[in-house]
Scaffold this active site. Structure first.
Site, PDB file in Angstrom:
ATOM      1  CD  GLN A 234      -3.352   1.048   1.734  1.00 41.77           C
ATOM      2  OE1 GLN A 234      -3.254  -0.106   2.665  1.00 41.77           O
ATOM      3  NE2 GLN A 234      -4.069   1.891   1.761  1.00 41.77           N
ATOM      4  CG  PHE A 235       1.747   3.962  -3.766  1.00 43.27           C
ATOM      5  CD1 PHE A 235       1.911   5.278  -3.942  1.00 43.27           C
ATOM      6  CD2 PHE A 235       0.712   3.316  -4.196  1.00 43.27           C
ATOM      7  CE1 PHE A 235       1.064   5.998  -4.443  1.00 43.27           C
ATOM      8  CE2 PHE A 235      -0.395   4.179  -4.967  1.00 43.27           C
ATOM      9  CZ  PHE A 235      -0.052   5.385  -5.184  1.00 43.27           C
ATOM     10  CB  THR A 236      -1.951   5.315  -0.272  1.00 39.07           C
ATOM     11  OG1 THR A 236      -2.586   4.309   0.330  1.00 39.07           O
ATOM     12  CG2 THR A 236      -2.444   5.131  -1.761  1.00 39.07           C
TER      13      THR A 236
END
Length: 145
Positions: free
Chosen positions: A78-80
């Site tokens: 989850q790069f966010t």
């Protein structure tokens, strides 16, 4: 490296309506890799998650770790988690690792958890995933290294 760790009684991830990962009792780990992260951070995070005493013992106190309860780990990239919302209304992802480095450390982290003897399932890096979970408690922790 950032992780949101949720104690779950069930979690799964699908891609294009196909099941790609599923666990029962254990933890869902949403993993964000940032610029400057390396293997030592991934190892620290894997050991920390494996050793967290977040499951109830016979006295209903959080005193047991994943291995103690036969738990599994579902790791979803989850790069966010690297998003910065301080300015304006649109998050900035300047601190997120480039995709190739993010994928390499995501896979390294997953392997590090497996080396600790825990069953691991994963999502698919950079895919549009649907994550389903039953957060048990709810119990949620944010870890950063």
């Amino acid at each position: 490296m950032k992780a949101v760790v949720q104690r779950v009684s069930f979690a799964s991830v699908t891609v294009d309506e196909s099941l790609v990962g599923r666990i029962g009792k254990g933890v869902l780990v949403l993993l964000g890799v940032e610029k400057g992260d390396d293997e030592s951070r991934a190892d620290w995070l894997a050991e920390k998650i494996a050793g967290l005493r977040i499951f109830a013992d016979e006295e209903d106190k959080m005193n047991l770790a994943l291995a103690d309860v036969g738990g599994a780990v579902l790791v979803v990239s989850q790069f966010t988690l690297a998003g910065n919302c301080d300015k304006g209304r649109r998050p900035s992802f300047d601190t997120a690792a480039p995709p190739e480095e993010g994928k390499r450390l995501y896979e390294y982290f997953t392997a590090a958890v497996e080396k600790l003897g825990l069953p691991v399932q994963t999502g698919i890096f950079q895919a549009d995933m649907k994550v389903h979970l039953v957060n048990d408690g709810p119990v949620t922790f944010i870890l950063e290294r």
